[in-house]
Design an enzyme around this catalytic site. Structure first.
Site, mmCIF file in Angstrom:
data_model
loop_
_atom_site.group_PDB
_atom_site.id
_atom_site.type_symbol
_atom_site.label_atom_id
_atom_site.label_comp_id
_atom_site.label_asym_id
_atom_site.label_seq_id
_atom_site.Cartn_x
_atom_site.Cartn_y
_atom_site.Cartn_z
ATOM 1 N N ARG A 178 3.105 -10.033 7.468
ATOM 2 C CA ARG A 178 4.496 -9.865 7.919
ATOM 3 C C ARG A 178 4.646 -9.116 9.236
ATOM 4 N NH1 ARG A 178 7.152 -8.749 2.112
ATOM 5 N NH2 ARG A 178 6.326 -10.669 1.269
ATOM 6 N N HIS A 192 -3.503 -14.176 10.689
ATOM 7 C CA HIS A 192 -2.672 -12.974 10.798
ATOM 8 C C HIS A 192 -3.488 -11.725 11.108
ATOM 9 C CE1 HIS A 192 0.327 -15.639 9.180
ATOM 10 N NE2 HIS A 192 -0.353 -15.782 8.065
ATOM 11 N N PRO A 217 0.810 -1.217 0.000
ATOM 12 C CA PRO A 217 0.000 0.000 0.000
ATOM 13 C C PRO A 217 0.847 1.273 0.000
ATOM 14 C CG PRO A 217 -0.167 -1.141 2.113
ATOM 15 C CD PRO A 217 0.665 -1.984 1.223
ATOM 16 N N GLU A 218 0.658 2.091 -1.009
ATOM 17 C CA GLU A 218 1.309 3.398 -1.109
ATOM 18 C C GLU A 218 0.198 4.449 -1.113
ATOM 19 O OE1 GLU A 218 4.132 3.354 -4.374
ATOM 20 O OE2 GLU A 218 4.471 1.226 -4.122
#
Length: 273
Positions: free
Chosen positions: A111, A93, A2-3
């Site tokens: 992550r 997660h 995501p940017e």
DNA sequence: AGCAACGCCTGATAGC
DNA sequence: TGCTATCAGGCGTTGC
């Protein structure tokens, strides 16, 4: 990952969906994602607060809460923030859930790099990560003069400058590659070696690729989904990023992948000089 | 000061 | 086939 365009897509959707709703309570499944305050304080302090606005600064999502509190969320590389029904299955997660009056907001991150802060107003104004950020590239504060000067002042590779959040906020690996391609510049060029014409071209390219990304509701290459769990579509419009071996849209020569400053970098060796 | 390298993480993939 | 090594990378920290 995501940017700016992905975070902006999430911001717009959440702005529609959850503004006005109150946080009933929260559940923390991985405490290290809460950077501030302690998990116990987080749970106590967020309870009963109403969400009055959803904002964005660079790649940070900002939730204004009643009582002057600010909830800050950064999704880093693989984070997902999804507003959904309380009856939806909970994926692996999942590290944090905010239970709202209606539905829930779920933070899931393979992550475990994503992170969250909950700050009272007086602290949030001084949050170092936010204070350091450069201008927003799609607002008037990001001027051509400023950007051209920052490039001229840097001896680094031009791609490193684009990725520096203190110079301009919100650009990541995908949109840096795309902007450099659109400007016809090799990412390894020294920033201070660009001509004024090239620097201006890059300025326009940065804004164009970010606008395109928002228009297509973000790029879903691996993990990105928007705030309702859907994929974006900008991956279908990328010119070079993640397209190694495929033809350059301008000249037809194959796009190559190189390593630059430790990052995978895609470019057309014929068009980018 | 300014820049490069490292560590954090897990799943996908490459190589033997 | 099944194991291990490598890779992906935003950003804070460390080190030169």
């Amino acid at each position: 990952m995501p940017e700016l365009p992905e975070i902006e897509t999430i911001r717009r959707q959440l702005s529609e969906e959850i503004v006005g709703l109150t946080v009933i309570d929260a559940a923390i499944y991985l405490s290290k994602v809460i950077k501030e305050p302690s998990p116990g304080s987080f749970l106590r302090e967020i309870q009963g607060r109403r969400i009055s606005r959803v904002g964005r600064r660079g790649k940070y999502l900002l939730f204004d809460l009643s009582g002057g509190y600010l909830l800050v969320v950064h999704l880093r590389m693989t984070g997902q923030l999804v507003y959904e029904s309380e009856t939806a299955p909970q994926p692996r997660h999942t590290h944090l859930i905010l239970h709202l009056e209606r539905g829930r907001l779920r933070l899931t991150d393979l992550r475990q790099f994503g992170c969250v802060w909950l700050l009272p107003a007086e602290k949030s104004a001084r949050m170092a990560q936010l204070a350091k950020l450069g201008p927003e590239p799609l607002t008037a504060e990001f001027t051509e003069t400023y950007f051209v000067q920052r490039l001229k002042d840097s001896r680094r590779q031009v791609k490193q400058v684009l990725l520096d959040q203190e110079i301009v906020a919100g650009i990541g690996n995908i949109y840096a590659d795309e902007a450099l391609y659109l400007a016809g510049l090799h990412p390894g060029r020294r920033a201070d070696g660009l001509s004024a014409r090239e620097a201006k071209k890059l300025y326009r390219a940065v804004k164009e690729v970010l606008r395109e990304g928002i228009l297509h509701r973000g790029t879903s290459i691996q993990h990105y989904v928007d705030a309702v769990g859907r994929q974006g579509s900008h991956q279908d419009f990328l010119r070079v990023h993640y397209r190694a071996g495929q033809p350059c849209p301008r000249c037809g020569n194959p796009v190559v992948k190189v390593k630059l400053g430790g990052r995978g970098t895609y470019l057309c060796p014929a068009c980018q000089t």
